[in-house]
Design a protein around this motif. Structure first.
Motif, PDB file in Angstrom:
ATOM      1  N   ARG A  86       0.855  -1.183   0.000  1.00 51.70           N
ATOM      2  CA  ARG A  86       0.000   0.000   0.000  1.00 51.70           C
ATOM      3  C   ARG A  86       0.886   1.227   0.000  1.00 51.70           C
ATOM      4  O   ARG A  86       2.006   1.210   0.524  1.00 51.70           O
ATOM      5  CB  ARG A  86      -0.967  -0.009   1.179  1.00 51.70           C
ATOM      6  CG  ARG A  86      -0.311   0.123   2.520  1.00 51.70           C
ATOM      7  CD  ARG A  86      -1.360   0.124   3.587  1.00 51.70           C
ATOM      8  NE  ARG A  86      -0.700   0.223   4.884  1.00 51.70           N
ATOM      9  CZ  ARG A  86      -1.318   0.169   6.023  1.00 51.70           C
ATOM     10  NH1 ARG A  86      -2.627   0.040   6.058  1.00 51.70           N
ATOM     11  NH2 ARG A  86      -0.653   0.263   7.142  1.00 51.70           N
ATOM     12  N   ALA A  87       0.368   2.294  -0.598  1.00 45.28           N
ATOM     13  CA  ALA A  87       1.149   3.514  -0.737  1.00 45.28           C
ATOM     14  C   ALA A  87       0.218   4.707  -0.880  1.00 45.28           C
ATOM     15  O   ALA A  87      -0.957   4.566  -1.224  1.00 45.28           O
ATOM     16  CB  ALA A  87       2.056   3.426  -1.962  1.00 45.28           C
ATOM     17  N   VAL A  88       0.784   5.895  -0.624  1.00 37.79           N
ATOM     18  CA  VAL A  88       0.041   7.134  -0.792  1.00 37.79           C
ATOM     19  C   VAL A  88       0.622   7.938  -1.951  1.00 37.79           C
ATOM     20  O   VAL A  88      -0.099   8.534  -2.727  1.00 37.79           O
ATOM     21  CB  VAL A  88       0.063   7.960   0.516  1.00 37.79           C
ATOM     22  CG1 VAL A  88      -0.634   9.291   0.329  1.00 37.79           C
ATOM     23  CG2 VAL A  88      -0.579   7.182   1.657  1.00 37.79           C
ATOM     24  N   PHE A  89       1.937   7.919  -2.091  1.00 39.27           N
ATOM     25  CA  PHE A  89       2.610   8.683  -3.146  1.00 39.27           C
ATOM     26  C   PHE A  89       3.052   7.730  -4.255  1.00 39.27           C
ATOM     27  O   PHE A  89       3.840   6.822  -4.023  1.00 39.27           O
ATOM     28  CB  PHE A  89       3.822   9.420  -2.576  1.00 39.27           C
ATOM     29  CG  PHE A  89       3.467  10.298  -1.401  1.00 39.27           C
ATOM     30  CD1 PHE A  89       2.740  11.458  -1.595  1.00 39.27           C
ATOM     31  CD2 PHE A  89       3.852   9.955  -0.112  1.00 39.27           C
ATOM     32  CE1 PHE A  89       2.411  12.271  -0.525  1.00 39.27           C
ATOM     33  CE2 PHE A  89       3.529  10.760   0.964  1.00 39.27           C
ATOM     34  CZ  PHE A  89       2.801  11.919   0.760  1.00 39.27           C
ATOM     35  N   VAL A  90       2.513   7.945  -5.454  1.00 38.28           N
ATOM     36  CA  VAL A  90       2.834   7.083  -6.590  1.00 38.28           C
ATOM     37  C   VAL A  90       3.209   7.934  -7.799  1.00 38.28           C
ATOM     38  O   VAL A  90       2.949   9.137  -7.828  1.00 38.28           O
ATOM     39  CB  VAL A  90       1.659   6.152  -6.947  1.00 38.28           C
ATOM     40  CG1 VAL A  90       1.282   5.264  -5.778  1.00 38.28           C
ATOM     41  CG2 VAL A  90       0.461   6.937  -7.418  1.00 38.28           C
ATOM     42  N   VAL A  91       3.812   7.298  -8.781  1.00 42.79           N
ATOM     43  CA  VAL A  91       4.136   7.944 -10.058  1.00 42.79           C
ATOM     44  C   VAL A  91       3.711   7.001 -11.177  1.00 42.79           C
ATOM     45  O   VAL A  91       3.600   5.791 -10.975  1.00 42.79           O
ATOM     46  CB  VAL A  91       5.645   8.273 -10.184  1.00 42.79           C
ATOM     47  CG1 VAL A  91       6.054   9.338  -9.187  1.00 42.79           C
ATOM     48  CG2 VAL A  91       6.496   7.030  -9.995  1.00 42.79           C
ATOM     49  N   ASN A  92       3.464   7.543 -12.335  1.00 45.46           N
ATOM     50  CA  ASN A  92       3.152   6.762 -13.538  1.00 45.46           C
ATOM     51  C   ASN A  92       1.954   5.846 -13.370  1.00 45.46           C
ATOM     52  O   ASN A  92       1.915   4.749 -13.927  1.00 45.46           O
ATOM     53  CB  ASN A  92       4.376   5.948 -13.983  1.00 45.46           C
ATOM     54  CG  ASN A  92       5.560   6.823 -14.273  1.00 45.46           C
ATOM     55  OD1 ASN A  92       5.436   7.856 -14.907  1.00 45.46           O
ATOM     56  ND2 ASN A  92       6.733   6.422 -13.774  1.00 45.46           N
ATOM     57  N   CYS A  93       0.962   6.277 -12.600  1.00 45.57           N
ATOM     58  CA  CYS A  93      -0.263   5.510 -12.396  1.00 45.57           C
ATOM     59  C   CYS A  93      -1.451   6.324 -12.880  1.00 45.57           C
ATOM     60  O   CYS A  93      -1.467   7.544 -12.754  1.00 45.57           O
ATOM     61  CB  CYS A  93      -0.473   5.190 -10.915  1.00 45.57           C
ATOM     62  SG  CYS A  93       0.692   3.996 -10.258  1.00 45.57           S
ATOM     63  N   LYS A  94      -2.454   5.624 -13.422  1.00 45.49           N
ATOM     64  CA  LYS A  94      -3.693   6.300 -13.786  1.00 45.49           C
ATOM     65  C   LYS A  94      -4.854   5.569 -13.129  1.00 45.49           C
ATOM     66  O   LYS A  94      -4.852   4.341 -13.006  1.00 45.49           O
ATOM     67  CB  LYS A  94      -3.869   6.392 -15.299  1.00 45.49           C
ATOM     68  CG  LYS A  94      -4.004   5.080 -16.015  1.00 45.49           C
ATOM     69  CD  LYS A  94      -4.148   5.295 -17.512  1.00 45.49           C
ATOM     70  CE  LYS A  94      -4.115   3.962 -18.239  1.00 45.49           C
ATOM     71  NZ  LYS A  94      -4.182   4.126 -19.664  1.00 45.49           N
ATOM     72  N   CYS A 135      -1.004   1.073 -14.987  1.00 43.32           N
ATOM     73  CA  CYS A 135       0.260   1.702 -15.375  1.00 43.32           C
ATOM     74  C   CYS A 135      -0.040   2.757 -16.435  1.00 43.32           C
ATOM     75  O   CYS A 135      -0.778   2.509 -17.389  1.00 43.32           O
ATOM     76  CB  CYS A 135       1.204   0.644 -15.930  1.00 43.32           C
ATOM     77  SG  CYS A 135       2.735   1.304 -16.624  1.00 43.32           S
ATOM     78  N   LEU A 136       0.523   3.921 -16.266  1.00 50.46           N
ATOM     79  CA  LEU A 136       0.305   5.027 -17.202  1.00 50.46           C
ATOM     80  C   LEU A 136       0.911   4.730 -18.574  1.00 50.46           C
ATOM     81  O   LEU A 136       0.402   5.156 -19.598  1.00 50.46           O
ATOM     82  CB  LEU A 136       0.910   6.312 -16.620  1.00 50.46           C
ATOM     83  CG  LEU A 136       0.680   7.600 -17.382  1.00 50.46           C
ATOM     84  CD1 LEU A 136      -0.801   7.947 -17.397  1.00 50.46           C
ATOM     85  CD2 LEU A 136       1.461   8.732 -16.738  1.00 50.46           C
ATOM     86  N   VAL A 137       1.982   3.949 -18.601  1.00 53.10           N
ATOM     87  CA  VAL A 137       2.698   3.684 -19.843  1.00 53.10           C
ATOM     88  C   VAL A 137       2.031   2.594 -20.679  1.00 53.10           C
ATOM     89  O   VAL A 137       1.790   2.775 -21.872  1.00 53.10           O
ATOM     90  CB  VAL A 137       4.171   3.325 -19.545  1.00 53.10           C
ATOM     91  CG1 VAL A 137       4.917   2.942 -20.819  1.00 53.10           C
ATOM     92  CG2 VAL A 137       4.867   4.473 -18.837  1.00 53.10           C
ATOM     93  N   CYS A 138       1.702   1.452 -20.043  1.00 52.61           N
ATOM     94  CA  CYS A 138       1.202   0.314 -20.833  1.00 52.61           C
ATOM     95  C   CYS A 138      -0.216  -0.120 -20.472  1.00 52.61           C
ATOM     96  O   CYS A 138      -0.720  -1.082 -21.043  1.00 52.61           O
ATOM     97  CB  CYS A 138       2.154  -0.870 -20.698  1.00 52.61           C
ATOM     98  SG  CYS A 138       2.144  -1.623 -19.057  1.00 52.61           S
ATOM     99  N   SER A 139      -0.844   0.544 -19.509  1.00 56.85           N
ATOM    100  CA  SER A 139      -2.232   0.283 -19.090  1.00 56.85           C
ATOM    101  C   SER A 139      -2.455  -1.069 -18.424  1.00 56.85           C
ATOM    102  O   SER A 139      -3.582  -1.536 -18.334  1.00 56.85           O
ATOM    103  CB  SER A 139      -3.200   0.431 -20.272  1.00 56.85           C
ATOM    104  OG  SER A 139      -3.137   1.739 -20.774  1.00 56.85           O
TER     105      SER A 139
END
Length: 161
Positions: A86-94, A135-139
């Motif tokens: 679990r996390a609160v701060f993420v990158v490259n996610c949609k 994933c923002l890059v490959c879905s």
């Protein structure tokens, strides 16, 4: 062997320079430093990650299982299900706004083999609403996000932080 076979061997063409096998090691000039090599890159990368985390510890760095894109630098491993985070701060996610998952606070069902259903395992218990996270890059679907904006990852590649 008869004389006919010897004549065929003599008539076969010899390999040209384009047909010779050349090792990559023979083509590399090791006396010249590679243009894109940086011996301090690992130190620079570690410094960048520490700056992003602001001194906080993490159980893993999470990446997309399909394209290896970094999804999270700071997360906490689930106590019971060690492949979930679990996390609160993420990158490259949609966040998928079109699909909403409703989880009721029911007792987990037992499957055919006597263990709990995998659907129950992938999301925390309680009467909550979740949205899919990709994933923002490959879905590729990598987890869900709850109403409190906490990301729950269950389809990721963890690496040591």
């Amino acid at each position: 062997m008869d004389g006919h076979d010897d004549e065929m061997k003599d008539n076969m063409p010899s390999p040209t320079n384009s047909q010779k096998t050349v090792s990559d090691d023979e083509e590399i000039d090791y006396s010249v430093k590679p243009e894109f090599y940086d011996s301090d890159l690992d130190v620079k990368d570690e410094s960048w990650v520490q700056k992003k985390r602001k001194g906080r510890a993490s159980d893993a760095v999470l990446s997309c299982p399909a394209c290896f894109t970094t999804l999270c630098l700071e997360c906490q491993r689930h106590e019971k299900y060690v492949t979930q985070y679990r996390a609160v701060f993420v990158v490259n996610c949609k966040i998928g706004s079109d699909q909403v998952i409703h989880q009721k606070g029911t007792k987990p069902r037992k499957g055919k083999s006597g263990r709990q259903s995998s659907e129950i395992e992938t999301v925390p218990a309680g009467n909550q609403t979740f949205k899919h996270v990709s994933c923002l890059v490959c879905s590729t679907e990598v987890g869900v996000i709850d109403e409190d904006e906490v990301y729950h990852f269950f389809n990721v590649l963890p690496s040591e932080s």
